[in-house]
Design an enzyme around this catalytic site. Structure first.
Site, PDB file in Angstrom:
ATOM      1  CB  ILE A 138      -0.941   0.001   1.231  1.00 38.56           C
ATOM      2  CG1 ILE A 138      -1.950  -1.134   1.120  1.00 38.56           C
ATOM      3  CG2 ILE A 138      -1.670   1.342   1.351  1.00 38.56           C
ATOM      4  CD1 ILE A 138      -2.869  -1.240   2.326  1.00 38.56           C
ATOM      5  CD  GLU A 139       3.431   2.285   4.606  1.00 44.25           C
ATOM      6  OE1 GLU A 139       4.218   3.205   4.890  1.00 44.25           O
ATOM      7  OE2 GLU A 139       3.209   1.323   5.364  1.00 44.25           O
TER       8      GLU A 139
END
Length: 330
Positions: A138-139
């Site tokens: 996600i990052e």
């Protein structure tokens, strides 16, 4: 008569100032039982060379560490935008592909003095923490450590920077060395406040309202969790001691330990720069300082605080802001 009146007024003023100074001195002695001024250097800084710090700074701001060259550490931990105190001031942060994370970005300022990293404490130090967002889907979304290393090896500037930072290593570009470089830079992010001036003996460093806030903070028992040089960052604590938090989706440290006793347990955040790092709590679910104070008093201390106490404590928290950042916010 006018001269006598002025003398009496001046004498009265001196008495008030003397009493205020005496009260501030007593409060300083009381505060010294729980707090200490910010140390000069973070643990591990003695091993950081100028070359290692320079490498880490370059890496911290480099978006090429993400899958699509759009996301850097600094994308969430703002350090170069006016009064930002190592956060992006969003409830949760978007990653390289725009997907939002599930937890609020904690400040990177002074982070090296914390006993662990992340809200759930899953990283033991800054280097361990630096490794994780880069591989988080996600990052920053990189697929593997080797993919990161290969990418860095393909950049001539990094071949030189790593060699200078790790001169005694046969293969300086490694994932661990990348993390060590970022950690070295983060150990330079020391953020001193007016509260440090107070703790170092300058009782005039805080206003009367800020002193009332400090007194309320001590009297209410907030030091149960928020103590030490950072006023926090030194232990895990259960958020729901006297009530339920509104967001039940995140079980906290339970995700790391799978121990039921760790459900809704989080690392106690440091309060340095808290006035600059809204929104609050692990999910960024509380927008205002006043609401955060009331909620913590109720959930952790089982106390209802007055409007005056809230106002005074919020003022005290402002005295924990980095002195240079505080000036920019005025």
């Amino acid at each position: 008569m006018r001269t006598i009146a002025m003398i009496l007024m001046f004498a009265s003023l001196l008495l008030v100032q003397s009493a205020w100074a005496d009260d501030a001195g007593k409060l300083l002695r009381k505060a010294s039982r729980y707090f200490e001024p910010l140390p000069e250097a973070m643990p591990g800084a003695e091993q950081d060379s100028a070359e290692k710090i320079a490498l880490g700074k370059k890496l911290f701001f480099d978006k090429r560490l993400s899958i699509n060259d759009t996301q850097s550490c600094a994308s969430c931990h703002h350090l170069d935008q006016g009064g930002n105190a190592g956060v992006d001031n969003l409830p949760t942060s978007p990653g390289a592909k725009g997907q939002l994370g599930t937890r609020n970005t904690p400040t990177v300022l002074n982070a090296g003095w914390q006993f662990s990293q992340f809200w759930d404490g899953r990283a033991e130090d800054l280097a361990d923490q630096a490794k994780q967002p880069i591989l988080n889907p996600i990052e920053m979304g990189m697929p593997s450590e080797q993919a990161v290393v290969d990418k860095l090896k393909g950049i001539d500037e990094y071949r030189k920077l790593f060699a200078a930072a790790f001169p005694d290593t046969a293969e300086p570009i490694t994932y661990q060395n990348m993390a060590e470089g970022i950690a070295a830079f983060e150990r330079t992010l020391r953020s001193e406040s007016r509260f440090d001036d107070f703790m170092n003996g300058d009782t005039a460093a805080l206003t009367a309202r800020e002193l009332r806030g400090l007194d309320a903070f001590l009297s209410l028992g907030c030091t149960k969790c928020h103590d030490g040089a950072l006023l926090g960052g030194g232990l895990f604590e259960k958020l729901e001691q006297y009530g339920s938090y509104r967001n039940q989706k995140d079980p906290g440290r339970f995700e790391v330990t799978r121990d039921e006793s760790d459900r809704m347990v989080f690392k106690v955040p440091q309060l340095r720069n808290v006035a600059l790092t809204s929104p609050y709590f692990h999910d960024g679910g509380v927008a205002s300082m006043d609401e955060a104070i009331r909620l913590m008093a109720r959930l952790v201390l089982d106390k209802n605080v007055s409007d005056q106490q809230v106002s005074d404590m919020a003022a005290f928290f402002g005295a924990l802001s980095d002195k240079e950042l505080e000036k920019r916010k005025r």
